[in-house]
Design a protein around this motif. Structure first.
Motif, PDB file in Angstrom:
ATOM      1  N   LEU A 538      86.366  56.158  12.637  1.00  0.00           N
ATOM      2  CA  LEU A 538      86.076  56.067  14.071  1.00  0.00           C
ATOM      3  C   LEU A 538      84.567  56.107  14.271  1.00  0.00           C
ATOM      4  CD1 LEU A 538      86.870  56.131  17.080  1.00  0.00           C
ATOM      5  CD2 LEU A 538      87.054  58.617  16.892  1.00  0.00           C
ATOM      6  N   ASN A 539      84.024  55.030  14.824  1.00  0.00           N
ATOM      7  CA  ASN A 539      82.580  54.936  15.039  1.00  0.00           C
ATOM      8  C   ASN A 539      82.263  55.213  16.518  1.00  0.00           C
ATOM      9  OD1 ASN A 539      79.864  54.411  14.992  1.00  0.00           O
ATOM     10  ND2 ASN A 539      80.091  52.186  14.874  1.00  0.00           N
ATOM     11  N   LEU A 540      81.808  56.418  16.818  1.00  0.00           N
ATOM     12  CA  LEU A 540      81.453  56.795  18.188  1.00  0.00           C
ATOM     13  C   LEU A 540      79.947  56.774  18.416  1.00  0.00           C
ATOM     14  CD1 LEU A 540      83.945  59.730  18.927  1.00  0.00           C
ATOM     15  CD2 LEU A 540      84.135  57.309  19.542  1.00  0.00           C
ATOM     16  N   GLU A 541      79.231  56.044  17.560  1.00  0.00           N
ATOM     17  CA  GLU A 541      77.782  55.955  17.711  1.00  0.00           C
ATOM     18  C   GLU A 541      77.427  55.319  19.052  1.00  0.00           C
ATOM     19  OE1 GLU A 541      73.814  54.297  15.335  1.00  0.00           O
ATOM     20  OE2 GLU A 541      75.800  54.200  14.418  1.00  0.00           O
ATOM     21  N   GLY A 542      76.624  56.036  19.851  1.00  0.00           N
ATOM     22  CA  GLY A 542      76.189  55.533  21.143  1.00  0.00           C
ATOM     23  C   GLY A 542      77.222  55.655  22.244  1.00  0.00           C
ATOM     24  N   TRP A 543      78.427  56.166  21.922  1.00  0.00           N
ATOM     25  CA  TRP A 543      79.469  56.301  22.949  1.00  0.00           C
ATOM     26  C   TRP A 543      79.316  57.653  23.634  1.00  0.00           C
ATOM     27  CZ3 TRP A 543      84.392  58.956  23.613  1.00  0.00           C
ATOM     28  CH2 TRP A 543      85.217  58.380  24.583  1.00  0.00           C
ATOM     29  N   GLN A 544      79.764  57.750  24.870  1.00  0.00           N
ATOM     30  CA  GLN A 544      79.652  59.017  25.561  1.00  0.00           C
ATOM     31  C   GLN A 544      80.897  59.322  26.362  1.00  0.00           C
ATOM     32  OE1 GLN A 544      77.170  59.309  29.114  1.00  0.00           O
ATOM     33  NE2 GLN A 544      76.739  57.128  28.971  1.00  0.00           N
ATOM     34  N   VAL A 545      81.122  60.616  26.549  1.00  0.00           N
ATOM     35  CA  VAL A 545      82.205  61.083  27.402  1.00  0.00           C
ATOM     36  C   VAL A 545      81.606  61.364  28.770  1.00  0.00           C
ATOM     37  CG1 VAL A 545      83.912  62.886  27.793  1.00  0.00           C
ATOM     38  CG2 VAL A 545      83.480  62.060  25.460  1.00  0.00           C
ATOM     39  N   ARG A 546      81.897  60.515  29.742  1.00  0.00           N
ATOM     40  CA  ARG A 546      81.394  60.705  31.093  1.00  0.00           C
ATOM     41  C   ARG A 546      82.326  61.600  31.907  1.00  0.00           C
ATOM     42  NH1 ARG A 546      81.404  55.384  29.916  1.00  0.00           N
ATOM     43  NH2 ARG A 546      79.424  54.320  29.630  1.00  0.00           N
ATOM     44  N   GLN A 547      83.620  61.486  31.615  1.00  0.00           N
ATOM     45  CA  GLN A 547      84.624  62.235  32.356  1.00  0.00           C
ATOM     46  C   GLN A 547      85.854  62.419  31.465  1.00  0.00           C
ATOM     47  OE1 GLN A 547      84.999  59.824  35.803  1.00  0.00           O
ATOM     48  NE2 GLN A 547      85.605  58.003  34.691  1.00  0.00           N
ATOM     49  N   LYS A 548      86.766  63.257  31.892  1.00  0.00           N
ATOM     50  CA  LYS A 548      87.924  63.592  31.064  1.00  0.00           C
ATOM     51  C   LYS A 548      88.758  62.363  30.736  1.00  0.00           C
ATOM     52  CE  LYS A 548      91.728  66.879  30.681  1.00  0.00           C
ATOM     53  NZ  LYS A 548      92.725  65.871  30.265  1.00  0.00           N
ATOM     54  N   SER A 549      88.807  61.399  31.623  1.00  0.00           N
ATOM     55  CA  SER A 549      89.608  60.204  31.370  1.00  0.00           C
ATOM     56  C   SER A 549      89.111  59.439  30.140  1.00  0.00           C
ATOM     57  CB  SER A 549      89.610  59.288  32.593  1.00  0.00           C
ATOM     58  OG  SER A 549      88.296  58.859  32.903  1.00  0.00           O
ATOM     59  N   ASP A 550      87.821  59.569  29.790  1.00  0.00           N
ATOM     60  CA  ASP A 550      87.303  58.932  28.576  1.00  0.00           C
ATOM     61  C   ASP A 550      87.993  59.517  27.339  1.00  0.00           C
ATOM     62  OD1 ASP A 550      85.486  57.237  29.878  1.00  0.00           O
ATOM     63  OD2 ASP A 550      83.998  58.839  30.004  1.00  0.00           O
ATOM     64  N   ILE A 551      88.198  60.832  27.332  1.00  0.00           N
ATOM     65  CA  ILE A 551      88.887  61.479  26.211  1.00  0.00           C
ATOM     66  C   ILE A 551      90.337  61.016  26.163  1.00  0.00           C
ATOM     67  CG2 ILE A 551      89.606  63.703  25.245  1.00  0.00           C
ATOM     68  CD1 ILE A 551      87.119  64.936  26.550  1.00  0.00           C
ATOM     69  N   ASP A 552      90.960  60.863  27.321  1.00  0.00           N
ATOM     70  CA  ASP A 552      92.333  60.364  27.367  1.00  0.00           C
ATOM     71  C   ASP A 552      92.415  58.952  26.791  1.00  0.00           C
ATOM     72  OD1 ASP A 552      93.028  62.728  28.617  1.00  0.00           O
ATOM     73  OD2 ASP A 552      92.822  61.893  30.638  1.00  0.00           O
ATOM     74  N   ASP A 553      91.415  58.115  27.116  1.00  0.00           N
ATOM     75  CA  ASP A 553      91.397  56.750  26.574  1.00  0.00           C
ATOM     76  C   ASP A 553      91.235  56.772  25.056  1.00  0.00           C
ATOM     77  OD1 ASP A 553      91.663  55.672  29.103  1.00  0.00           O
ATOM     78  OD2 ASP A 553      89.512  55.328  29.380  1.00  0.00           O
TER      79      ASP A 553
END
Length: 663
Positions: A538-553
C-alpha cells in the motif's frame, strides 16, 4: 400620525455630537454607506464638527484610496478607532501609527459579536479568540500604539480554563445601509450583496439611547414591504437618507449585480480560468486540502483563487464555500466583490457566521500570510511599517479544524516561469516572508500545536507543515532546488527529513482531475499484490486523511484487495509524505485492528517522519497491536522476511511434533 423619518444626509449628520461613538457597516468594498461617510466628512471640513469621535467597525470598509471610512482621516475628527482592519483607511492607520489617535485592532468576529452584547446591555464578551496572539493582554491587548493605554481585553479564568474578556463600548450612532425604506424606517435589503451586522448595530445604538441613520436607494410607501423582507424594523431607525446611485454602488467596482444579490441564479461554467502563474499554483496545491462535503472559508489574496480552481475542476458541488461576511455556498466572488458569492445558498448576518466559525463549524480554511517564523507563527496584521489589521483572520485560523496558509515564498517583484511541468524562479522577491521571528503574532503556532490543529503553509515552490518540533519542509516543486531556491531565502533552517515532490499536475496547464483525488476514486491504484510472496503493498505517499470518510474509503479498498487475494496477506505500507490529523489516529488504528482480525497475517509500515512513527506506535499500542513502524523501507521488508522465516520454522517444528506423536 406616523413620523416620516426620511431626511437629508446633512440633517442626519447634524445630530452627531462631539465625542460620540460611531459604528458603520461595510465589508471590504461592499455594502458601504458612502453617502453617510461623505456627508460626515463634508460637515467636518466645513464646520470643524463633530470632533473627537470614536469609530467602531468590523471589516475594512473602503477602497484604500480615500473612500469609505478613509474619508474620516481629517485631523481632529477621530480620537479613537476600534477596528479589525486599518488597511482600507491608510491615512487613519498612519495617524494611529504616529500616536495621533488611540487605536485598537481586535478580531473581526469579536467586534461583530460585541454589537449583540451592546444591544443586550451586557458588559462585554467572553471568547477564546485571540489567546496567545497580539490581542492577548499579555502580548499587547490589541493596542496599536503607546498613546492607547486603556485595557479593554482581560485574561480571565473560568473553571480552570483561560478566556479573554472583551469590554463592550456603548454606541451612540450607527450608520447602516439597505435597499428600500418606507417612511416609518423599515429597511429591506433585496439588492444588497450582504446583510452584515446592520440589525445588531442598529439595536446596539437604539438601546443605548443613540441614533440610527440608514442609507437606502429608494423610498417606498408604508405597507409596501412584506414583514419577512424587513431586515431592520423601523422602531430602531431614526433617519433614512436617500442616496444617489454613485453613492449606493453594490461595491466600488460594481453598480449592481443581481446574481451577487441573490435575485437570480446564473450559469457559472463561463467563469474565466486563471492563468497558470504563481498564484494559480498556490491555489491548485491548496485545493488538494479541500474536504469533500466540508465547509470551507477562503481569505483574501492568494486563497481567493481556490474558488476558481474548484469551479474549474468541477469540485464546487462537493464542498460548501463560505465567507465571514455571511455568504454560504455558491462561487465566491473576488476583487471588489470579495465577501459575496454568485448563486449563494443563503446569506446570514456576519455575527451569526462568526458564531458558526467560533463553535468549530469550519472544516478547513485557507488564509494568506505576510510573515511566518520557525515556530509556525503567522503575521498578517502589522508588517513592514504598515498597520493592516487582522480582519477575521484570528477567529477563523484559531477555530477551523484544519488550516492552510497560502502565499508566495517571497514578496515584491517575484517572477516565475512554468515550463514542461517544472517551476523556475526567474527573479526573487525583494522581501522575505520566512523569518526567525514575525513582527506581530496574528496566529500562534505553539498554541495550534498545543491543540493538535493541523496546519500547512503552501507557496509556489514548496510546502511546509507545522510539527511538534517546528516547521518541516514536506514538499518541493518540480524544478526547484532546496539549496538554491529555498534555504538561502529563509532566515531559519526548517526541519528537513524526506520532502516529496509537489504533484506534477499542479504545474501543467490542463485539468488536474482533482475530483478523483478528493473523492478517493483512484485510491485502489495505490494498492498492489504480489501473489508469489503474498505481500499486499500500500503506497500512501503524499496521501492524507482529511476526514473520517477517507479512512472508510481506504478500508473498503483494502478489504476488496484482501478478499481478491483469497487468503490472509502480509502488508507493507509506505507512509512517507502521509498526513493525518491527530483527531483521526484512533480511527486509523481501529481500521488496522479490523484488518489484522479479518484479513492480515501481519503488517508493517515505514516513514522517515519521526513524529508520525511515534503517533502511529502510540495509537496501535493503545489497541494492543504490535506497531511494527520502521524508518526505512528496507527495515520493513526485513521484518516481513524474518516473520516469514519464523513462521516457516514454526511450521517445521509443528510437523516434527506431529510426526513424533504419530510414531
Amino acid at each position: 400620525m406616523k413620523k416620516n423619518k426620511v431626511t437629508s444626509a446633512a440633517e442626519a449628520m447634524a445630530l452627531i455630537r462631539d465625542g460620540d461613538v460611531v459604528t458603520t457597516t461595510g465589508f471590504v468594498q461592499s455594502c458601504i454607506p458612502e453617502a453617510l461617510h461623505a456627508a460626515l466628512e463634508k460637515r467636518y471640513v466645513e464646520t470643524g464638527a463633530p470632533r473627537d469621535l470614536t469609530l467602531i467597525m468590523t471589516a475594512g470598509a473602503g477602497d484604500s484610496k480615500g473612500l469609505g471610512t478613509g474619508r474620516l482621516h481629517h485631523e481632529g475628527l477621530l480620537s479613537r478607532v476600534i477596528a479589525a482592519n486599518f488597511g482600507r483607511m491608510p491615512k487613519v492607520a498612519q495617524a494611529a501609527k504616529e500616536n495621533r489617535i488611540r487605536g485598537y485592532n481586535l478580531p473581526q468576529g469579536v467586534i461583530s459579536q460585541l454589537y449583540r452584547a451592546c444591544a443586550a446591555g451586557q458588559p462585554g464578551l467572553f471568547s477564546k479568540v485571540g489567546l496567545h496572539t497580539y490581542v492577548d493582554p499579555r502580548h499587547g491587548g490589541g493596542k496599536v500604539n503607546t498613546l492607547t493605554d486603556e485595557e479593554i481585553v482581560k485574561v480571565v479564568d473560568v473553571d480552570g480554563e483561560e478566556w479573554l474578556f472583551y469590554k463592550a463600548t456603548k454606541i451612540d450612532v450607527a450608520f447602516i445601509r439597505g435597499t428600500s425604506a418606507d417612511p416609518s424606517g423599515n429597511i429591506s435589503m433585496e439588492k444588497e450583496a450582504l446583510t452584515l451586522d446592520c440589525l445588531a448595530q442598529a439595536m446596539a445604538a437604539h438601546n443605548n439611547g443613540g441614533i440610527v441613520i440608514a442609507q437606502v436607494e429608494r423610498i417606498v410607501d408604508d405597507g409596501f414591504l412584506l414583514p419577512k423582507d424587513v431586515r431592520i424594523p423601523g422602531i430602531l431607525v431614526d433617519c433614512v437618507v436617500l442616496a444617489d446611485a454613485e453613492h449606493h454602488r453594490m461595491n466600488y467596482g460594481v453598480q449592481h449585480d443581481p446574481a451577487l444579490a441573490g435575485q437570480i441564479r446564473v450559469p457559472v461554467t463561463g467563469i474565466a480560468r486563471m492563468k497558470l502563474d504563481a498564484r494559480k499554483i498556490i491555489a491548485r496545491r491548496a485545493a488538494f486540502e479541500l474536504p469533500p462535503n466540508g465547509v470551507v472559508n477562503l481569505g483574501v489574496g492568494a486563497p481567493e483563487g481556490i474558488s476558481s480552481v474548484a469551479n474549474e475542476e468541477k469540485v464546487t458541488p462537493y464542498i460548501t464555500l463560505t465567507t465571514e461576511a455571511g455568504a454560504v455556498g455558491g462561487v465566491l466572488a473576488s476583487g471588489s466583490s470579495f465577501g459575496a458569492a454568485t448563486n449563494a445558498d443563503c446569506v446570514i448576518d456576519q455575527n451569526q457566521m462568526f458564531d458558526f466559525y467560533d463553535g468549530g463549524g469550519l472544516d478547513m480554511t485557507c488564509l494568506g500570510m505576510a510573515e511566518c517564523d520557525q515556530e509556525g507563527n503567522v503575521n498578517t496584521s502589522s508588517f513592514g511599517g504598515k498597520l493592516n489589521g487582522c480582519g477575521g483572520f484570528i477567529n477563523i485560523s484559531q477555530n477551523a479544524r484544519s488550516v492552510v496558509f497560502a502565499g508566495t515564498f517571497t514578496a515584491g517583484g517575484l517572477e516565475v516561469e512554468i515550463e514542461n511541468g517544472e517551476l523556475k524562479i526567474l527573479k526573487e522577491g525583494r522581501s522575505r516572508k520566512f523569518l526567525k521571528l514575525v513582527e506581530q503574532n496574528t496566529f500562534s503556532g505553539p498554541y495550534a500545536k498545543q491543540r493538535s490543529q493541523p496546519v500547512i503553509y503552501v507557496t509556489e515552490r514548496c510546502v511546509f507543515q507545522l510539527t511538534k518540533e517546528g516547521l518541516e519542509l514536506i514538499e518541493v516543486a518540480p524544478g526547484v532546488d532546496i539549496e538554491r531556491d529555498i534555504l538561502p531565502h529563509m532566515d531559519f533552517q526548517p526541519i528537513i527529513n524526506k520532502p516529496i515532490l509537489m504533484d506534477r499536475r499542479i504545474f501543467l496547464d490542463e485539468p488536474m482531475d482533482l475530483l478523483s483525488d478528493l473523492l478517493n476514486l483512484k485510491l485502489c491504484e495505490r494498492v498492489s499484490y504480489d501473489s508469489d510472496r503474498n505481500i499486499l503493498f500500500l503506497n500512501l505517499e503524499g496521501w492524507q486523511v482529511r476526514q473520517k470518510s477517507d479512512i472508510d474509503d481506504l478500508r473498503r479498498v483494502l478489504v476488496e484487495a484482501c478478499e481478491k487475494a483469497g487468503k490472509r496477506v502480509n502488508s507493507v505500507v509506505n507512509h512517507d509524505g502521509f498526513r493525518i490529523s491527530e483527531a483521526f489516529y484512533d480511527d486509523y488504528a481501529e481500521m488496522i485492528e479490523y484488518l489484522m482480525e479479518h484479513h492480515y497475517a501481519t503488517t508493517t509500515r515505514y516513514t522517515t517522519n519521526a513524529f508520525l512513527r511515534l503517533k502511529m506506535q502510540e495509537a496501535l499500542k493503545k489497541r494492543g497491536l504490535a506497531p511494527h513502524v520502521f524508518e526505512r523501507k528496507e527495515d520493513a521488508h526485513a521484518f516481513l522476511e524474518r516473520h516469514d522465516m519464523f513462521n516457516a520454522a514454526m511450521g517445521e517444528v509443528e510437523e516434527d511434533n506431529e510426526a513424533a506423536a504419530a510414531a
